[in-house]
Structures are given as structure tokens and as C-alpha cells.
Motif scaffolding. Structure first.
Motif, PDB file in Angstrom:
ATOM      1  N   LYS A 154     -64.242  51.725  64.848  1.00  0.00           N
ATOM      2  CA  LYS A 154     -63.255  51.365  63.831  1.00  0.00           C
ATOM      3  C   LYS A 154     -63.937  51.298  62.463  1.00  0.00           C
ATOM      4  CE  LYS A 154     -60.067  47.734  62.483  1.00  0.00           C
ATOM      5  NZ  LYS A 154     -59.561  46.396  62.737  1.00  0.00           N
ATOM      6  N   ALA A 155     -65.093  50.642  62.417  1.00  0.00           N
ATOM      7  CA  ALA A 155     -65.822  50.525  61.153  1.00  0.00           C
ATOM      8  C   ALA A 155     -66.248  51.902  60.639  1.00  0.00           C
ATOM      9  CB  ALA A 155     -67.048  49.631  61.335  1.00  0.00           C
ATOM     10  N   LEU A 156     -66.675  52.764  61.537  1.00  0.00           N
ATOM     11  CA  LEU A 156     -67.093  54.107  61.126  1.00  0.00           C
ATOM     12  C   LEU A 156     -65.910  54.893  60.564  1.00  0.00           C
ATOM     13  CD1 LEU A 156     -69.357  56.231  61.023  1.00  0.00           C
ATOM     14  CD2 LEU A 156     -68.753  56.862  63.355  1.00  0.00           C
ATOM     15  N   ALA A 157     -64.777  54.881  61.255  1.00  0.00           N
ATOM     16  CA  ALA A 157     -63.589  55.612  60.788  1.00  0.00           C
ATOM     17  C   ALA A 157     -63.075  55.036  59.470  1.00  0.00           C
ATOM     18  CB  ALA A 157     -62.492  55.564  61.842  1.00  0.00           C
ATOM     19  N   GLU A 158     -62.996  53.716  59.382  1.00  0.00           N
ATOM     20  CA  GLU A 158     -62.523  53.085  58.143  1.00  0.00           C
ATOM     21  C   GLU A 158     -63.484  53.355  57.003  1.00  0.00           C
ATOM     22  OE1 GLU A 158     -61.845  48.978  59.165  1.00  0.00           O
ATOM     23  OE2 GLU A 158     -59.851  49.419  59.964  1.00  0.00           O
ATOM     24  N   GLY A 159     -64.788  53.395  57.297  1.00  0.00           N
ATOM     25  CA  GLY A 159     -65.775  53.711  56.261  1.00  0.00           C
ATOM     26  C   GLY A 159     -65.584  55.117  55.716  1.00  0.00           C
ATOM     27  N   ILE A 160     -65.319  56.055  56.600  1.00  0.00           N
ATOM     28  CA  ILE A 160     -65.073  57.450  56.175  1.00  0.00           C
ATOM     29  C   ILE A 160     -63.805  57.522  55.335  1.00  0.00           C
ATOM     30  CG2 ILE A 160     -64.479  59.771  56.991  1.00  0.00           C
ATOM     31  CD1 ILE A 160     -66.311  59.194  59.450  1.00  0.00           C
ATOM     32  N   LEU A 161     -62.743  56.864  55.811  1.00  0.00           N
ATOM     33  CA  LEU A 161     -61.472  56.885  55.056  1.00  0.00           C
ATOM     34  C   LEU A 161     -61.632  56.219  53.695  1.00  0.00           C
ATOM     35  CD1 LEU A 161     -58.993  56.098  57.965  1.00  0.00           C
ATOM     36  CD2 LEU A 161     -59.254  58.282  56.766  1.00  0.00           C
ATOM     37  N   ASP A 162     -62.307  55.069  53.643  1.00  0.00           N
ATOM     38  CA  ASP A 162     -62.525  54.367  52.371  1.00  0.00           C
ATOM     39  C   ASP A 162     -63.352  55.224  51.407  1.00  0.00           C
ATOM     40  OD1 ASP A 162     -61.080  52.166  53.145  1.00  0.00           O
ATOM     41  OD2 ASP A 162     -62.840  50.953  53.676  1.00  0.00           O
ATOM     42  N   LYS A 163     -64.327  55.916  51.946  1.00  0.00           N
ATOM     43  CA  LYS A 163     -65.220  56.733  51.130  1.00  0.00           C
ATOM     44  C   LYS A 163     -64.440  57.797  50.353  1.00  0.00           C
ATOM     45  CE  LYS A 163     -69.440  59.482  51.653  1.00  0.00           C
ATOM     46  NZ  LYS A 163     -70.439  59.937  52.621  1.00  0.00           N
ATOM     47  N   TYR A 164     -63.347  58.292  50.931  1.00  0.00           N
ATOM     48  CA  TYR A 164     -62.564  59.337  50.290  1.00  0.00           C
ATOM     49  C   TYR A 164     -61.232  58.822  49.748  1.00  0.00           C
ATOM     50  CZ  TYR A 164     -66.228  62.168  52.168  1.00  0.00           C
ATOM     51  OH  TYR A 164     -67.463  62.678  52.448  1.00  0.00           O
ATOM     52  N   GLY A 165     -61.117  57.494  49.617  1.00  0.00           N
ATOM     53  CA  GLY A 165     -59.981  56.898  48.939  1.00  0.00           C
ATOM     54  C   GLY A 165     -58.713  56.756  49.763  1.00  0.00           C
ATOM     55  N   PHE A 166     -58.829  56.733  51.070  1.00  0.00           N
ATOM     56  CA  PHE A 166     -57.659  56.563  51.928  1.00  0.00           C
ATOM     57  C   PHE A 166     -57.599  55.128  52.446  1.00  0.00           C
ATOM     58  CE2 PHE A 166     -58.708  61.099  52.430  1.00  0.00           C
ATOM     59  CZ  PHE A 166     -57.502  61.648  52.035  1.00  0.00           C
ATOM     60  N   ASP A 167     -56.389  54.581  52.464  1.00  0.00           N
ATOM     61  CA  ASP A 167     -56.170  53.238  53.001  1.00  0.00           C
ATOM     62  C   ASP A 167     -55.729  53.386  54.464  1.00  0.00           C
ATOM     63  OD1 ASP A 167     -55.701  50.583  53.441  1.00  0.00           O
ATOM     64  OD2 ASP A 167     -53.882  50.477  52.219  1.00  0.00           O
ATOM     65  N   VAL A 168     -56.392  52.670  55.365  1.00  0.00           N
ATOM     66  CA  VAL A 168     -56.117  52.791  56.798  1.00  0.00           C
ATOM     67  C   VAL A 168     -54.671  52.435  57.121  1.00  0.00           C
ATOM     68  CG1 VAL A 168     -56.738  51.950  59.086  1.00  0.00           C
ATOM     69  CG2 VAL A 168     -58.511  52.329  57.404  1.00  0.00           C
ATOM     70  N   THR A 169     -54.132  51.397  56.477  1.00  0.00           N
ATOM     71  CA  THR A 169     -52.755  50.986  56.781  1.00  0.00           C
ATOM     72  C   THR A 169     -51.754  52.063  56.376  1.00  0.00           C
ATOM     73  OG1 THR A 169     -52.646  49.786  54.687  1.00  0.00           O
ATOM     74  CG2 THR A 169     -53.256  48.529  56.643  1.00  0.00           C
ATOM     75  N   VAL A 170     -52.037  52.758  55.277  1.00  0.00           N
ATOM     76  CA  VAL A 170     -51.153  53.838  54.836  1.00  0.00           C
ATOM     77  C   VAL A 170     -51.298  55.038  55.768  1.00  0.00           C
ATOM     78  CG1 VAL A 170     -50.661  55.466  52.964  1.00  0.00           C
ATOM     79  CG2 VAL A 170     -51.196  53.070  52.437  1.00  0.00           C
ATOM     80  N   VAL A 171     -52.532  55.378  56.113  1.00  0.00           N
ATOM     81  CA  VAL A 171     -52.801  56.521  56.989  1.00  0.00           C
ATOM     82  C   VAL A 171     -52.168  56.295  58.363  1.00  0.00           C
ATOM     83  CG1 VAL A 171     -54.616  57.813  58.187  1.00  0.00           C
ATOM     84  CG2 VAL A 171     -54.916  57.203  55.796  1.00  0.00           C
ATOM     85  N   ALA A 172     -52.181  55.061  58.838  1.00  0.00           N
ATOM     86  CA  ALA A 172     -51.626  54.743  60.159  1.00  0.00           C
ATOM     87  C   ALA A 172     -50.125  55.005  60.208  1.00  0.00           C
ATOM     88  CB  ALA A 172     -51.926  53.299  60.515  1.00  0.00           C
ATOM     89  N   LYS A 173     -49.450  54.945  59.062  1.00  0.00           N
ATOM     90  CA  LYS A 173     -48.002  55.154  59.027  1.00  0.00           C
ATOM     91  C   LYS A 173     -47.619  56.622  58.900  1.00  0.00           C
ATOM     92  CE  LYS A 173     -47.191  50.604  57.095  1.00  0.00           C
ATOM     93  NZ  LYS A 173     -46.772  49.840  55.939  1.00  0.00           N
ATOM     94  N   ILE A 174     -48.584  57.467  58.537  1.00  0.00           N
ATOM     95  CA  ILE A 174     -48.309  58.895  58.371  1.00  0.00           C
ATOM     96  C   ILE A 174     -48.222  59.544  59.742  1.00  0.00           C
ATOM     97  CG2 ILE A 174     -49.185  61.084  57.462  1.00  0.00           C
ATOM     98  CD1 ILE A 174     -50.691  59.478  55.336  1.00  0.00           C
ATOM     99  N   LYS A 175     -47.212  60.327  59.929  1.00  0.00           N
ATOM    100  CA  LYS A 175     -47.035  61.051  61.188  1.00  0.00           C
ATOM    101  C   LYS A 175     -47.681  62.413  61.058  1.00  0.00           C
ATOM    102  CE  LYS A 175     -43.975  58.329  63.311  1.00  0.00           C
ATOM    103  NZ  LYS A 175     -44.294  57.478  64.342  1.00  0.00           N
ATOM    104  N   LYS A 176     -48.504  62.755  62.016  1.00  0.00           N
ATOM    105  CA  LYS A 176     -49.143  64.061  62.013  1.00  0.00           C
ATOM    106  C   LYS A 176     -48.127  65.084  62.511  1.00  0.00           C
ATOM    107  CE  LYS A 176     -53.041  66.553  63.887  1.00  0.00           C
ATOM    108  NZ  LYS A 176     -54.170  66.569  64.789  1.00  0.00           N
ATOM    109  N   PRO A 177     -47.984  66.184  61.777  1.00  0.00           N
ATOM    110  CA  PRO A 177     -47.025  67.214  62.238  1.00  0.00           C
ATOM    111  C   PRO A 177     -47.483  67.805  63.570  1.00  0.00           C
ATOM    112  CG  PRO A 177     -48.283  68.007  60.354  1.00  0.00           C
ATOM    113  CD  PRO A 177     -48.667  66.564  60.574  1.00  0.00           C
ATOM    114  N   ARG A 178     -46.526  68.020  64.443  1.00  0.00           N
ATOM    115  CA  ARG A 178     -46.834  68.585  65.766  1.00  0.00           C
ATOM    116  C   ARG A 178     -47.013  70.088  65.657  1.00  0.00           C
ATOM    117  NH1 ARG A 178     -43.614  65.445  70.415  1.00  0.00           N
ATOM    118  NH2 ARG A 178     -44.175  63.365  69.738  1.00  0.00           N
ATOM    119  N   LYS A 179     -47.940  70.591  66.453  1.00  0.00           N
ATOM    120  CA  LYS A 179     -48.184  72.029  66.489  1.00  0.00           C
ATOM    121  C   LYS A 179     -47.107  72.677  67.336  1.00  0.00           C
ATOM    122  CE  LYS A 179     -53.144  71.588  65.942  1.00  0.00           C
ATOM    123  NZ  LYS A 179     -54.441  71.820  66.539  1.00  0.00           N
ATOM    124  N   LYS A 180     -46.657  73.843  66.894  1.00  0.00           N
ATOM    125  CA  LYS A 180     -45.595  74.551  67.643  1.00  0.00           C
ATOM    126  C   LYS A 180     -46.167  75.683  68.444  1.00  0.00           C
ATOM    127  CE  LYS A 180     -42.020  73.328  64.419  1.00  0.00           C
ATOM    128  NZ  LYS A 180     -40.993  73.790  63.537  1.00  0.00           N
TER     129      LYS A 180
END
Length: 180
Positions: A154-180
Motif C-alpha cells: 500500500k505504501a509503495l503504491a501510494e508513494g508512486i501515486l503521490d510522486k506523480y500527483g495522484f490522490d489515492v481516494t480520487v483514483v479509487a473512485k475512477i472506473k477503469k474502462p473494460r477491454k472489449k
């Protein structure tokens, strides 16, 4: 030399050199191999073995020990698997967060670091799971390791996201588009 047999004492004199040689050799073997007198956990007979052995070398006792281990493995496998499955799904969630913001595409080194860390921890958890199951040990050690690894991933993933300006709570709400 005096040897005890039941309630009698046998005295051997110097003329019994061959017997003394045999007894001396046996004594050296016992000392060299660090054998002790052990009691079989299945038939309760005494035997020479290393410290911690619980089974003599009879076929019946070996089979009984094998069946006991299989029973323990069967009973505990579900619990260990549940712990490992929980860890796997936790890590997949954080990998999904990295996938949503396309870290792999824009920062492949960071993504590879996460994947390698995931793989190393997965291998260690699998090895511990096998060891615990094989020896019939409780799952608390695997649970604690899983908890520790969850926090690290968790710390590693959050560190990567923070490093590039992404907030984990916002990213968690984004739905990844499904591949067709």
C-alpha cells in the motif's frame, strides 16, 4: 566392563576384546550422529534417533505419520488459502489504481518496481504457506506476514501515486474502462 540386562549384571573382562571393540564402535556412532533414545509417538516403542524425531522406522508408524500430516494439511489448507487470497486481492486493488492512471505507460520503471515487489512478497508468502502446512503449524505467522506485506505494498503504491500527483481516494473512485 559391566553391562546391565534386566535385573542382572554381566561382567566382561579384557579377554572379551571383540565385544569391547563392537561396543566402542557403537558408542562412537551414537556420539557422532548425536543419537538419543526417543519414544515413537505412534507405537510408543523406544528407538535410537536424533532429537525431535517422533516416529520410529517401522512401516506402520511411517504410514500413520503420513496420514496424520495429510489430515493436518487438509484441515489447514483452507485457512492458509483464505489469508493468501485476501492478500492477493488487496495487492490487485492497488495494482488496479496504478493501471487506472496508466503508470505502466508513462512511468514503466515505477510500475516494474511495484510488480517486482509484489512478486517477491508473493513468493515469500507461498514458501511460508507451504512450510506451515507441511509442518502443521498455525496460520498466525502467515497472517502477520500478509498484514506486513499489505502495508508495504500500500505504501509503495501510494508513494508512486503521490510522486506523480495522484490522490489515492480520487483514483479509487475512477472506473477503469473494460477491454472489449
Amino acid at each position: 566392563m559391566i553391562a546391565v540386562d534386566g535385573y542382572t549384571f554381566n561382567v566382561f573382562h579384557e579377554s572379551d576384546n571383540s565385544l569391547l571393540t563392537v561396543l566402542a564402535e557403537i558408542g562412537q556412532l551414537v556420539h557422532k550422529n548425536k543419537w538419543t533414545v526417543c519414544e515413537c509417538g505412534f507405537c510408543h516403542k523406544l528407538f535410537l534417533g536424533t532429537e525431535g524425531e517422533v516416529c520410529c522406522r517401522s512401516a506402520e508408524c511411517i504410514e500413520a505419520q503420513k496420514q496424520q500430516k495429510e489430515k493436518i494439511i487438509e484441515e489447514n489448507t483452507q485457512e492458509y488459502s483464505a489469508i493468501k487470497k485476501d492478500y492477493d486481492s488487496f495487492v490487485r486493488r492497488y495494482k488496479g489504481y496504478l493501471d487506472v492512471v496508466e503508470i505502466e505507460r508513462y512511468h514503466p520503471d515505477e510500475y516494474d518496481e511495484f510488480i517486482q515487489a509484489k512478486q517477491v512478497r508473493m513468493e515469500k508468502m507461498t514458501a511460508l504457506k507451504k512450510k506451515l502446512i507441511r509442518n502443521g503449524l498455525p496460520s498466525s505467522e502467515l497472517y502477520e506476514l500478509g498484514k506486513q506485506y499489505k502495508a508495504e505494498m500500500k505504501a509503495l503504491a501510494e508513494g508512486i501515486l503521490d510522486k506523480y500527483g495522484f490522490d489515492v481516494t480520487v483514483v479509487a473512485k475512477i472506473k477503469k474502462p473494460r477491454k472489449k
